[in-house]
Scaffold this motif. Sequence first.
Motif, PDB file in Angstrom:
ATOM      1  N   GLY B 381       0.814  -1.211   0.000  1.00 47.95           N
ATOM      2  CA  GLY B 381       0.000   0.000   0.000  1.00 47.95           C
ATOM      3  C   GLY B 381       0.846   1.258   0.000  1.00 47.95           C
ATOM      4  O   GLY B 381       0.333   2.368  -0.188  1.00 47.95           O
ATOM      5  N   GLU B 382       2.158   1.107   0.203  1.00 48.75           N
ATOM      6  CA  GLU B 382       3.053   2.273   0.225  1.00 48.75           C
ATOM      7  C   GLU B 382       2.990   2.994  -1.119  1.00 48.75           C
ATOM      8  O   GLU B 382       2.997   2.360  -2.181  1.00 48.75           O
ATOM      9  CB  GLU B 382       4.491   1.817   0.529  1.00 48.75           C
ATOM     10  N   GLY B 383       2.872   4.330  -1.037  1.00 50.47           N
ATOM     11  CA  GLY B 383       2.772   5.098  -2.279  1.00 50.47           C
ATOM     12  C   GLY B 383       1.332   5.237  -2.766  1.00 50.47           C
ATOM     13  O   GLY B 383       1.100   5.775  -3.849  1.00 50.47           O
ATOM     14  N   TYR B 384       0.413   4.731  -1.964  1.00 50.34           N
ATOM     15  CA  TYR B 384      -1.014   4.884  -2.308  1.00 50.34           C
ATOM     16  C   TYR B 384      -1.758   5.523  -1.137  1.00 50.34           C
ATOM     17  O   TYR B 384      -1.214   5.649  -0.020  1.00 50.34           O
ATOM     18  CB  TYR B 384      -1.635   3.523  -2.650  1.00 50.34           C
ATOM     19  N   PHE B 385      -3.009   5.855  -1.400  1.00 45.51           N
ATOM     20  CA  PHE B 385      -3.787   6.623  -0.432  1.00 45.51           C
ATOM     21  C   PHE B 385      -5.256   6.272  -0.658  1.00 45.51           C
ATOM     22  O   PHE B 385      -5.741   6.282  -1.794  1.00 45.51           O
ATOM     23  CB  PHE B 385      -3.544   8.114  -0.719  1.00 45.51           C
ATOM     24  N   ARG B 386      -5.967   5.940   0.427  1.00 40.09           N
ATOM     25  CA  ARG B 386      -7.381   5.565   0.270  1.00 40.09           C
ATOM     26  C   ARG B 386      -8.298   6.748   0.557  1.00 40.09           C
ATOM     27  O   ARG B 386      -8.138   7.449   1.560  1.00 40.09           O
ATOM     28  CB  ARG B 386      -7.736   4.416   1.229  1.00 40.09           C
ATOM     29  N   LEU B 387      -9.257   6.959  -0.331  1.00 40.54           N
ATOM     30  CA  LEU B 387     -10.316   7.943  -0.082  1.00 40.54           C
ATOM     31  C   LEU B 387     -11.636   7.188  -0.038  1.00 40.54           C
ATOM     32  O   LEU B 387     -11.856   6.241  -0.801  1.00 40.54           O
ATOM     33  CB  LEU B 387     -10.344   9.002  -1.181  1.00 40.54           C
ATOM     34  N   SER B 388     -12.495   7.599   0.859  1.00 39.54           N
ATOM     35  CA  SER B 388     -13.768   6.916   1.042  1.00 39.54           C
ATOM     36  C   SER B 388     -14.900   7.770   0.492  1.00 39.54           C
ATOM     37  O   SER B 388     -14.899   8.995   0.636  1.00 39.54           O
ATOM     38  CB  SER B 388     -13.958   6.666   2.544  1.00 39.54           C
ATOM     39  N   ALA B 389     -15.862   7.130  -0.151  1.00 40.47           N
ATOM     40  CA  ALA B 389     -17.001   7.846  -0.737  1.00 40.47           C
ATOM     41  C   ALA B 389     -18.152   8.000   0.252  1.00 40.47           C
ATOM     42  O   ALA B 389     -19.202   8.533  -0.102  1.00 40.47           O
ATOM     43  CB  ALA B 389     -17.480   7.108  -1.986  1.00 40.47           C
TER      44      ALA B 389
END
Lengths: 409, 409
Positions: B381-389
Amino acid sequence: MAKINPHYRKLSAGYLFPEISRRVAAFQKENPQAKIYRLGIGNTTEPLPPAVINGLKNGVERLASLKTYSGYGDEQGELALRESLAALYLKRGVTLRPGELFISDGAKPDSGNIQSIFGVDNLVAFQDPAYPVYVDSNVIAGRSDSYNSESCSYAGFVYMRCSEENGFIPEPPAEKADLIYLCSPNNPTGAVASHQQLKKFVDYARKYRAVIIFDAAYADFITDPALPRSIYEVDGAFECAIEINSFSKSAGFTGVRLGWAVVPQALSVEDSEPGELNRLWLRRQTTFFNGASNIAQRGGLAVLSPEGQVECKAVINLYMENARLIREGLQQIGLTIYGGVNAPYLWLKTPGSLTSWEFFDQLLSETQVVGTPGSGFGPAGEGYFRLSAFGHRADIEAAVAQIIAKLKI
Amino acid sequence: MAKINPHYRKLSAGYLFPEISRRVAAFQKENPQAKIYRLGIGNTTEPLPPAVINGLKNGVERLASLKTYSGYGDEQGELALRESLAALYLKRGVTLRPGELFISDGAKPDSGNIQSIFGVDNLVAFQDPAYPVYVDSNVIAGRSDSYNSESCSYAGFVYMRCSEENGFIPEPPAEKADLIYLCSPNNPTGAVASHQQLKKFVDYARKYRAVIIFDAAYADFITDPALPRSIYEVDGAFECAIEINSFSKSAGFTGVRLGWAVVPQALSVEDSEPGELNRLWLRRQTTFFNGASNIAQRGGLAVLSPEGQVECKAVINLYMENARLIREGLQQIGLTIYGGVNAPYLWLKTPGSLTSWEFFDQLLSETQVVGTPGSGFGPAGEGYFRLSAFGHRADIEAAVAQIIAKLKI
């Protein structure tokens, strides 16, 4: 190649309540006209009182509005509910911080799961007889050896015999046990430990750095003000005891699901600092649990309100009057009965030298009353029989009249 | 001398969400006027629709009356609810018997607890990144060795890397894993496995007699009719897969608590007959659980009613429109976004070569938007980012506008 948890296969096969259901169904099949009177399972029967219903409805209505809707709450439980519980303890002279209280979906899950924060090599002691969840959860976790069907017990566990001689409250074990399960008021015997009797366990636990897991789910059924309702009423218990409690029996929440556990900050064991067990239980709950239903928690707040307390007490009194009717009715025909004074369970000594199951069959066939064989709760339950005071008054009266009129002793 | 479960000490210290809270609180302290936009936690925000509220109210009202009051129900869940769920599966071509469905208080407890019916010596494989409960519950159970803080992974586990190259759906592992956790639609990446991709896992599991634990909690967010919503849509899955699902996200029950697990009768492993795992899970639930709240179960029945399904679908559409707004808004400024089409989560590739936490800090300081660093879900998951709807429309629009206007990339 996946493999199952082999400890499940150690569990003694015959589970109590399915076997009761099987025998009752067989009797009903042969006697289709017979009316069955159920004094077996400890399941609440009376509707929830108005203040509690309003609290639950309020919990639902909050979810209908944009302004009050809430999703995930605090896994440890709503702060307001934990503060209300802390206030309740304070009335009994017990000071708890909200961070020491963990709201759950009931005493059964907590009773089963609490062992998981301890290592598998702990030696575990149980009252005998006992609520089966304590034993079964530790078998599944791998803390026992195999089941011995002659002694009806698991090798590797310590059984603390509860008998007429000790008033069904045992002495601490001779062995150095690490985890000790105590239930007071007791399911199934209805016995309640005195302050002095609990003190012996607290002293033992502090001496050997053991942990007492104290199930107080029936505390609100205590009528004698001298009897402790929480183990924390005993000096030193904060350092060695976890307490489990529930809204199930005291507020009729068996189906609503709400309970709590207390893991004090002062509690520690050999390989931990004070506070670590509290944090481990928090970690356990935040990993395997997502909080009790927010609707149930609103109901819990209503239970703890002044009106809720008065109304719930009235329901408890109803059940305790049932207990008196059963006790006095059965004593009238010469049966020996324990419990049922500070607990909703009565512990009947089987007449003659009948086994628990022989008496079960006799009671069913002669009177159509269903109870619970004591041997289902452990080897020392053999020769005893549990009757539950949970039931509608008319059904309890009919069952008692049936036993008085028809039981051949 | 009692001893703690030593596996708890293996857990990697920094828990994701507390660290997010800490950094947000620090920012807010330095910038007391700043409005914070939260796209971090996957928590539902919209009120429950009328049919569901009525179902829950009906559940409460039943407890107020002598005739309809109920205490303990079936630990496996109300038969009517299990039958309604079976009918739902049947619409997708999946035939389940009610005895194969187990109602619970949510997908998180089931995800955490399901491993306990398997032995500790099973080799476990996880998607990387993954919902932390799968990994943590297996660490606590003792299936891993220690945590390596350089590789950000536990020795003794198999990590199935989800990357841009494989569209965030991995191939089955090269090793012979025994238990395989799959989540589709995926939390955190928003990727959804195709029929063909799931078939590879089913074939692998049947070949090596492994068990797939399939988390389908976001199935109702799938918009593409070709994508499987249940692993049982794949031939052979009944013999090798357990499915977990929930009312949390599809019906806004994150706080109400209701979910289910499917343990098929046909499922077996190396040392068991078909049916035994189904019985083990029943034994687990009857020992450690006492049923989901009867109020929540009435709500669940209402969710599954024709009106409930229409109303809940409208809420899902609202969240999916949020997902579209986030995706298209962020693509507009050149960000690379995955997911958010058949799942309520968006998986953002951090711009430049920022780490997940560096981007977290930049996004917070420049735009006041809070998301979840991808590295918190596993090393890949490094280098990524979660956004929630999940969020109110106005808040989502404001957050997107904020990012478009202020993020310096």
